[in-house]
Write an enzyme that holds these catalytic residues in place. Sequence first.
Site, PDB file in Angstrom:
ATOM      1  CG  ASN A 150      -1.743   1.224   1.387  1.00  0.00           C
ATOM      2  OD1 ASN A 150      -1.833   2.018   0.448  1.00  0.00           O
ATOM      3  ND2 ASN A 150      -2.358   1.408   2.545  1.00  0.00           N
TER       4      ASN A 150
ATOM      5  CE  LYS B  35       0.019   3.267   4.780  1.00  0.00           C
ATOM      6  NZ  LYS B  35       0.199   3.380   6.230  1.00  0.00           N
TER       7      LYS B  35
ATOM      8  CG  HIS C 102      -5.584   2.124   5.462  1.00  0.00           C
ATOM      9  ND1 HIS C 102      -5.085   3.048   6.353  1.00  0.00           N
ATOM     10  CD2 HIS C 102      -4.608   1.210   5.268  1.00  0.00           C
ATOM     11  CE1 HIS C 102      -3.835   2.692   6.669  1.00  0.00           C
ATOM     12  NE2 HIS C 102      -3.533   1.584   6.024  1.00  0.00           N
TER      13      HIS C 102
ATOM     14  CD  GLU D  86      -2.577   5.614   6.808  1.00  0.00           C
ATOM     15  OE1 GLU D  86      -2.637   5.633   5.562  1.00  0.00           O
ATOM     16  OE2 GLU D  86      -1.642   5.077   7.440  1.00  0.00           O
TER      17      GLU D  86
ATOM     18  CD  GLU E 272      -3.117  -2.231   7.514  1.00  0.00           C
ATOM     19  OE1 GLU E 272      -2.068  -2.513   6.948  1.00  0.00           O
ATOM     20  OE2 GLU E 272      -3.717  -1.154   7.330  1.00  0.00           O
TER      21      GLU E 272
ATOM     22  N   GLY F  44       3.235   2.351  10.626  1.00  0.00           N
ATOM     23  CA  GLY F  44       4.206   3.417  10.387  1.00  0.00           C
ATOM     24  C   GLY F  44       4.991   3.815  11.631  1.00  0.00           C
TER      25      GLY F  44
ATOM     26  CB  SER G 259       5.967  -1.906  11.568  1.00  0.00           C
ATOM     27  OG  SER G 259       5.597  -0.578  11.887  1.00  0.00           O
TER      28      SER G 259
HETATM   29  O1  LIG Z   1      -0.949   0.907   6.906  1.00  0.00           O
HETATM   30  C1  LIG Z   1      -0.228   0.022   6.512  1.00  0.00           C
HETATM   31  C2  LIG Z   1      -0.535  -0.714   5.266  1.00  0.00           C
HETATM   32  O2  LIG Z   1      -1.830  -0.451   4.839  1.00  0.00           O
HETATM   33  C3  LIG Z   1       1.005  -0.340   7.230  1.00  0.00           C
HETATM   34  O3  LIG Z   1       1.930   0.645   7.035  1.00  0.00           O
HETATM   35  P1  LIG Z   1       3.473   0.387   7.487  1.00  0.00           P
HETATM   36  O4  LIG Z   1       3.859  -0.927   6.866  1.00  0.00           O
HETATM   37  O5  LIG Z   1       4.220   1.548   6.943  1.00  0.00           O
HETATM   38  O6  LIG Z   1       3.442   0.305   8.982  1.00  0.00           O
END
Ligand SMILES: O=C(CO)COP(=O)(O)O
Length: 252
Positions: A9, A11, A95, A97, A167, A173, A213
């Site tokens: 992803n 983003k 997601h 976010e 997640e 992140g 992560s």
């Molecule tokens: O939100 C994520 C994937 O959708 C995870 O992000 P990271 O792998 O950067 O922690």
Amino acid sequence: MRKKVIAGNWKMNKLLGEAVQFVEDTKVKVPSTEKVESVVCAPFPYLPTLVEKAKGTDLAIAAQNMHFEESGAFTGEVSPAMLKDIGVTYVVLGHSERRELFAETDETVNKKAHAAFAHQLVPIICVGETLEQRESNTTMEVVEDQVKKAIDGLSEEQVKASIIAYEPIWAIGTGKTATSEQANEVCTHIRKVVANAVSETAAEAVRIQYGGSVKPSNVDELLSQSDIDGALVGGASLEADSFLQLVEAGAK
Ligand SMILES: O=C(CO)COP(=O)(O)O
């Protein structure tokens, strides 16, 4: 044996040239096997180009979101019909976010899941708890509630074809990965929730990813867990080499 799914992803990252370069570098190297699917979830403007570039290869291109309506007065939105029309095959829904920053709710995630299937798109449905919820020991009920609401009204066949991404928000992140046991515990619970809400057959078939992560150094351990069928990866999916190491781990 459930086929693993490694999805990068991106983003809101990369410019067009970088996105194209990534696909050129990876499309011939992703493993062609029954063991793993390789997916890149790219920003909307790049989707048609990337779908063209990846055609005929084992690299699938996904969207990171969509609206649930077919068309209409929804300025700035992208419909499932548009994604289907340009050859996108997967779509990330709900997601954290989007839930946190763009008012996505369990209800819209459910509408989007129905809309995805109406357009032959495979939904990657994201769920996960906040740090506060984990610390107050409500992880299981939070995730259970999100899963039940997201898949409400889907047919058994649709649930079987779905991908659920667990997640934990505190692991996204942050460099803090859930331990493989913590991740598996919740993924096992999600499978039970699906068994109770739909059927044992659906629970056996649905694929459950872990995200938060994930990187080449921890992916093997995570994928070795009984109920983890893949990974949804942010940061470590941005470099071709690192993404390829992750999909290779899925092909083991
Ligand atoms: O939100 C994520 C994937 O959708 C995870 O992000 P990271 O792998 O950067 O922690």
